[in-house]
Design a protein around this motif. Structure first.
Motif, PDB file in Angstrom:
ATOM      1  N   THR A 142      -7.285   2.208  11.022  1.00  0.00           N
ATOM      2  CA  THR A 142      -5.850   2.973  10.900  1.00  0.00           C
ATOM      3  C   THR A 142      -5.544   3.635  11.887  1.00  0.00           C
ATOM      4  O   THR A 142      -6.503   3.833  12.959  1.00  0.00           O
ATOM      5  CB  THR A 142      -6.365   4.148   9.611  1.00  0.00           C
ATOM      6  N   ALA A 196      -3.383   6.134   9.343  1.00  0.00           N
ATOM      7  CA  ALA A 196      -2.819   5.614   8.303  1.00  0.00           C
ATOM      8  C   ALA A 196      -2.639   4.440   8.718  1.00  0.00           C
ATOM      9  O   ALA A 196      -2.593   3.824   9.779  1.00  0.00           O
ATOM     10  CB  ALA A 196      -1.692   6.070   7.773  1.00  0.00           C
ATOM     11  N   ASP A 197      -2.345   3.418   7.660  1.00  0.00           N
ATOM     12  CA  ASP A 197      -1.677   1.955   7.947  1.00  0.00           C
ATOM     13  C   ASP A 197      -0.994   1.501   6.964  1.00  0.00           C
ATOM     14  O   ASP A 197      -0.265   2.632   6.213  1.00  0.00           O
ATOM     15  CB  ASP A 197      -3.025   0.773   7.875  1.00  0.00           C
ATOM     16  N   ASP A 198      -0.451   0.404   6.698  1.00  0.00           N
ATOM     17  CA  ASP A 198       0.535   0.163   5.614  1.00  0.00           C
ATOM     18  C   ASP A 198       0.163   0.516   4.298  1.00  0.00           C
ATOM     19  O   ASP A 198       0.856   0.460   3.255  1.00  0.00           O
ATOM     20  CB  ASP A 198       1.096  -1.207   5.741  1.00  0.00           C
ATOM     21  N   HIS A 199      -1.053   0.314   3.982  1.00  0.00           N
ATOM     22  CA  HIS A 199      -1.640   0.600   2.737  1.00  0.00           C
ATOM     23  C   HIS A 199      -2.250   2.066   2.273  1.00  0.00           C
ATOM     24  O   HIS A 199      -2.371   2.331   1.322  1.00  0.00           O
ATOM     25  CB  HIS A 199      -2.619  -0.524   2.284  1.00  0.00           C
ATOM     26  N   ARG A 200      -2.717   2.452   3.276  1.00  0.00           N
ATOM     27  CA  ARG A 200      -3.496   3.991   3.024  1.00  0.00           C
ATOM     28  C   ARG A 200      -3.363   5.030   3.875  1.00  0.00           C
ATOM     29  O   ARG A 200      -2.844   4.854   5.044  1.00  0.00           O
ATOM     30  CB  ARG A 200      -5.140   3.461   3.124  1.00  0.00           C
ATOM     31  N   SER A 201      -3.609   6.219   3.688  1.00  0.00           N
ATOM     32  CA  SER A 201      -3.389   7.342   4.426  1.00  0.00           C
ATOM     33  C   SER A 201      -4.467   8.407   4.249  1.00  0.00           C
ATOM     34  O   SER A 201      -5.045   8.364   2.974  1.00  0.00           O
ATOM     35  CB  SER A 201      -2.040   7.879   4.119  1.00  0.00           C
ATOM     36  N   GLU A 221      -7.752  11.741   0.870  1.00  0.00           N
ATOM     37  CA  GLU A 221      -7.053  10.382   0.654  1.00  0.00           C
ATOM     38  C   GLU A 221      -5.481  10.652   0.131  1.00  0.00           C
ATOM     39  O   GLU A 221      -5.671  11.577  -0.667  1.00  0.00           O
ATOM     40  CB  GLU A 221      -7.885   9.392  -0.139  1.00  0.00           C
ATOM     41  N   LYS A 241     -13.104   2.434   5.620  1.00  0.00           N
ATOM     42  CA  LYS A 241     -11.591   2.853   5.102  1.00  0.00           C
ATOM     43  C   LYS A 241     -10.948   3.495   6.312  1.00  0.00           C
ATOM     44  O   LYS A 241      -9.743   3.065   6.501  1.00  0.00           O
ATOM     45  CB  LYS A 241     -11.925   3.963   4.098  1.00  0.00           C
TER      46      LYS A 241
END
Length: 685
Positions: free
Chosen positions: A400, A636-641, A685, A396
């Motif tokens: 990121t 983070a990335d574009d989908h998750r933080s 998350e 996960k």
């Protein structure tokens, strides 16, 4: 192109020295590493005397057997080129490879990094050992990458061997072409320093009052950086030719080296050696010191080179050499905390230094995971906990990157010039610390960004940030001023400090009002200035906007400002001294943004006052309450933080969440009041 390590999983590893241990230990060592969920070892960076015991005689058998054993246990291997430690036969036969003190005294065999980068013979011999190793190990199934040398410019970052003087002369000739141009750049008309023959040109040598020409001193640092790049490029080219399937990196971030240029030109990603106790062993008399938490600033600098990087050496125990650097043992939980400090700031591969504490040599007190007795201990158990956590959550987190809306700006020229120039150099460290400390305690993530004239899309990189702090940019070119003006015009808020813009790229002071190229952007000029030193007391500030600000004093240096543009707002005045009532802090709107100028060194109260005026808050302020002792950061990335909470306190820290979140390490849902143990870590998350 961004040069980052590219892993699909957080990975853990350790530095290992098979040559230090009986071969009977290897299998058990590697087995236990795998039990701790380790994937990678680094070997070989100090083993030249074993790999080439005589000139031209190469013996790889020991490392063949060690790498074969590592592969049997499923471990990946990073090989170090051993050029940081030339063997005794080499320095005895070729003393011209040795570095020298400024007075010409050679540094002899018995330590490490005692060579100079510009010796033609040393470059030749380094190329030979690098090629022999790369060809021999190119197809070994365990090898995945190479570390060039070890910690360029560690131990010393100045070089005065005869080969260095000759190389500097050639470097200066390439840069300036003519002696007339060199004399003009170095201002040699002063004190009859004019050069009339290239053979008269040297690196700084001992002088009366130990004060070389300041423009020469600045070029010296540029030359040293270029010398490292030339030296490293030789090895990088050989490895890429002989072992194209392996990645190339190097470790450390030391003075007089443009690590960005190094990475851009020859590395796949940058690596760092993380020892947080270096930030705290000197002791501090300040209120609420950051201590080991301050190391996050160093990791932020690494992140600007490679957003995702490798920590090649992560502190794993008490540290020190026999004669210096006496560091205490990490408290329970601290080693794990420091590991996640590295991960928060961008590390996707972390190798502990080292597997087992050395029983001989200078580093017998630089403890690894295992002690001399090789029995299970608290540090080994802590590493195992991290290994299990990486295995559970690593897919996960990997890939990121750290997110921040605020950045502190640096550049190499001002760093290098500031080492010698006491009128601006000391201000930078003081102000950077004040900003970083208060941003940390207010839980506002911050990046550290280097301005580089050769970088692509620099404006777009700056526009990611709502606020930039460029504390004391004494050297400031028109091109940089144009870039910063475009940043402000597009909506950014830019904050300068005293002594901005009074030098050009040569370190000379142009005949124009300060702050030079950004005077129009800021809408002010510096009418007068004074150092705050000796018996001079820093004058108090009077806040003129936004109500009463914190009690604060204008420390370090005072630029007395004159407003040149009616659009300028005076945010604070000097309340004392002969310039009482004159502007100390100003703001000018430009386009959609703002340019701020503060005529002194930044202190914690001044930073607090400016942050209040800017209205900058923690990104988690609306749902999370956290005490000062906890660092907050976001990957983070574009989908998750993922929000990291790191408790640097020796006592538990109570946090309050107003909304339910998943805690990644424990796999539980949390809300309301939650306690983070001493030196504990939460990832939300």
């Amino acid at each position: 192109m961004v040069k980052s390590i590219r892993l699909k999983q957080l990975e853990l590893g350790v530095c290992y020295y098979p040559e230090h241990w009986q071969e009977e230990l290897w299998e058990d060592d590697f087995r236990r590493m795998r039990e701790l969920k380790m994937s990678t070892i680094r070997v070989g960076e100090f083993a030249w005397a074993l790999l080439e015991p005589q000139e031209g005689v190469f013996e790889f058998g020991l490392f063949d057997r060690a790498l074969d054993a590592a592969h049997r246990h499923g471990l990946k291997v990073i090989l170090g080129t051993p050029t940081a430690t030339p063997p005794a036969w080499l320095t005895h036969k070729y003393p011209e490879v040795l570095n020298a003190a400024q007075d010409g005294t050679l540094y002899r065999h018995g330590m490490r990094r005692h060579y100079n980068y510009n010796s033609p013979k040393y470059r030749e011999l380094c190329a030979i050992i690098t090629r022999e190793m790369a060809v021999h190990f190119q197809d070994h199934p365990a090898v995945v990458g190479w570390q060039l040398d070890n910690e360029f410019n560690c131990e010393t970052n100045v070089f005065y061997a005869e080969a260095d003087h000759a190389a500097f002369r050639a470097w200066a000739r390439r840069k300036y072409a003519t002696l007339d141009a060199l004399n003009e750049a170095w201002g040699t008309v002063v004190w009859s320093q004019t050069y009339t023959d290239w053979e008269q040109v040297h690196l700084p040598r001992p002088t009366v009052a130990d004060s070389p020409n300041p423009h020469l001193a600045l070029d010296e640092k540029r030359f040293i950086s270029d010398s490292v790049l030339e030296f490293a490029q030789i090895q990088a080219d050989i490895v890429r030719e002989a072992a194209p399937g392996h990645y190339v990196t190097t470790n450390g971030m030391f003075g007089h080296l443009d690590s960005h240029a190094l990475t851009d030109s020859m590395l796949d990603f940058f690596s760092y050696d993380s020892y947080p106790q270096f930030a705290s062993i000197s002791g501090s008399t300040e209120a609420k010191p950051l201590s080991d938490r301050k190391w996050s600033l160093n990791l932020s600098a690494v992140r600007d080179v490679s957003p995702n990087f490798c920590v090649m050496e992560q502190q794993a125990g008490p540290g020190g050499w026999v004669n210096r650097m006496k560091m205490p043992s990490p408290r329970p939980g601290q080693m794990r905390l420091w590991t996640y400090q590295s991960v928060l700031h961008g590390a996707d591969l972390v190798l502990y230094f080292r597997w087992r504490t050395a029983t001989v040599g200078t580093e017998i007190y630089w403890h690894g995971l295992n002690d001399y007795a090789n029995r299970p201990n608290r540090r080994v158990r802590e590493a195992g906990e991290v290994g299990r956590e990486f295995a559970a959550i690593g897919r996960k987190i990997a890939g990121t990157t750290y997110r921040a809306d605020v950045a502190i700006v640096r550049d190499y020229d001002n760093e290098w010039d500031g080492e010698f120039d006491i009128w601006h150099g000391p201000l930078t460290g003081r102000s950077t610390h004040a900003w970083y400390k208060q941003l940390q305690y207010r839980h506002i993530p911050v990046d550290l960004v280097y301005l580089r004239t050769q970088a692509q899309d620099q404006l777009a990189a700056l526009q990611k940030y709502k606020v930039l702090i460029y504390p004391h940019a004494a050297i400031l070119t028109p091109e940089t001023a144009e870039l910063l003006s475009a940043y402000v015009e597009s909506g950014g808020k830019l904050i300068f400090g005293a002594r901005t813009g009074y030098k050009d790229e040569r370190g000379q002071c142009p005949m124009q009002p300060m702050p030079g190229p950004v005077a129009q952007l800021c809408g002010i000029t510096v009418e007068e200035f004074t150092a705050i030193t000796g018996t001079a007391a820093a004058p108090a500030l009077r806040w003129t906007q936004g109500g009463s600000g914190p009690q604060a004093w204008a420390e370090g240096f005072n630029d007395i400002l004159a407003v040149e543009d009616p659009a300028v707002e005076v945010m604070a005045e000097y309340a004392e001294e002969y310039y009482a009532g004159r502007p100390a802090l100003t703001k000018r709107r430009h386009g959609a943004g703002e340019a701020w100028y503060y005529g002194a060194a930044f202190s914690e109260p001044v930073v607090d006052g400016i942050l209040d005026l800017l209205g900058v808050q923690s990104p988690s302020a609306d749902w999370l309450s956290v005490p000062e002792q906890v660092e907050i950061g976001i990957r983070a990335d574009d989908h998750r933080s993922y929000v990291f909470l790191l408790n640097y306190g020796e006592a538990p820290a109570a946090i309050v969440l107003s909304e339910r979140r998943t805690e990644l390490l424990g796999g539980t849902q949390i809300e309301g009041r939650v306690e983070i143990p001493a030196y504990g870590v939460l990832i939300l998350e």
